[in-house]
Design an enzyme around this catalytic site. Sequence first.
Site, short mmCIF file in Angstrom:
data_model
loop_
_atom_site.label_atom_id
_atom_site.label_comp_id
_atom_site.label_asym_id
_atom_site.label_seq_id
_atom_site.Cartn_x
_atom_site.Cartn_y
_atom_site.Cartn_z
N CYS A 62 0.81 -1.23 0.00
CA CYS A 62 0.00 0.00 0.00
C CYS A 62 0.84 1.27 0.00
O CYS A 62 0.32 2.36 -0.21
CB CYS A 62 -0.97 -0.01 1.17
SG CYS A 62 -2.04 -1.45 1.14
N HIS A 69 -2.91 7.19 2.32
CA HIS A 69 -3.39 5.94 1.75
C HIS A 69 -4.82 5.72 2.25
O HIS A 69 -5.10 5.84 3.45
CB HIS A 69 -2.46 4.81 2.20
CG HIS A 69 -3.03 3.44 1.95
ND1 HIS A 69 -3.61 3.10 0.75
CD2 HIS A 69 -3.11 2.35 2.75
CE1 HIS A 69 -4.01 1.84 0.83
NE2 HIS A 69 -3.73 1.37 2.03
N ASN A 80 -10.07 -0.07 0.22
CA ASN A 80 -8.61 -0.03 0.16
C ASN A 80 -8.15 -0.65 -1.16
O ASN A 80 -8.27 -1.85 -1.36
CB ASN A 80 -8.07 -0.81 1.37
CG ASN A 80 -6.55 -0.76 1.45
OD1 ASN A 80 -5.88 -0.43 0.49
ND2 ASN A 80 -6.03 -1.11 2.62
#
Length: 329
Positions: A123, A256, A286
């Site tokens: 990520c 993020h 996500n």
Amino acid sequence: MSNSSPRYARIVGTGSYLPPQRVSNADLAARLAKDDIETSDEWIVERTGIRFRHFAADDVTSSDLALPAAQAALAAAGITASEIDLIVVATSTPDMIFPSTAALLQQKLGVHGCAAFDVQAVCSGFVYALTVADAMIKTGAASKALVVGAEVFSRILDFKDRTTCVLFGDGAGAVVLAASETPGIIASELHADGRHVDILCVPGNVAGGKVLGDPFLKMDGQAVFKQAVSVLEKVARSVLEKAGRSEADIDWLIPHQANIRIMQGTAKKLKMSLDKLIATVDEHGNTSAASIPLALDVAVRDGRIKPGDTVMLEGVGGGFTWGAVLLDL
Ligand code: UT7
């Protein structure tokens, strides 16, 4: 640009793409209920802020999602793919073991010859990729770079594990980075701490060219949560110090997009108003390396982020990896 003038890298176009299948929390809850797994819209929204995620069709790969995102970024920059001399794709869900997703994207863009490679930092991948491309532009190794985050995380989700499968989705985001005499990317910092490899991983491995073991994502959510909150504040402060700027100079914070609670917690620790936080996690969950450029593109296109604004990008994820980039748009 003359030889003596300073050389920076500047974002000159953004793009993003979400696959059309949009799955609400209620849709997902109904799917899991078929296997007697309980979840609810209420739990997912309260714990994460996620309302929807997009899933790619079975035959769609990360490079397929990267292509329209890259084309949109090129169009926004007003340049053609043939002018690009570097392609960096951040992904943890590449199309193949090799060649790289970047090489496949280059082929799909109908160009050849420029450098193309993938970056794997889960990520934090986009922040890593942007920092690498920035460094290559500053040294003169590249002049116009396409930096992409693209993922099909739905492929590595265990739909029998409600603690992870409700969190992730598929998508892509891209920027065009060009050499410029004015900044641009002002400062950045990357970190990893391999002591925490186990808290977020896909433990399947490649041996003799075959994928062996468990190919699904495992996460200790609370351990990741604690790490994320602690490192995101620290790295943002460190990058500000490097840049000689303060929290007050940040117009927009784009962390993020994993969990709204982590994102809001980071903004509060930096004493920033939540109005300055770009949050798109509700719309796509996500999307790992794709999440930051996705959120950036949304906020550029809806007019919130304007030319000249100062933006802090922050990534955090498996590895454990983290990093931040401060830039003037
Ligand atoms: O990109 C990488 C970054 N990853 C992250 O940022 C993830 C970071 N972690 C998190 O976002 C959170 O830890 C989660 C969203 C994963 C979990 O939230 P939490 O507030 O830490 O919940 P929890 O793990 O403490 O679980 C609370 C309860 C548990 O039940 P009991 O033990 O209290 O009875 C879980 O079994 O919620 C239960 N639970 C669920 N219930 C309904 C876990 N998943 C679900 C679910 N639906 N999907």
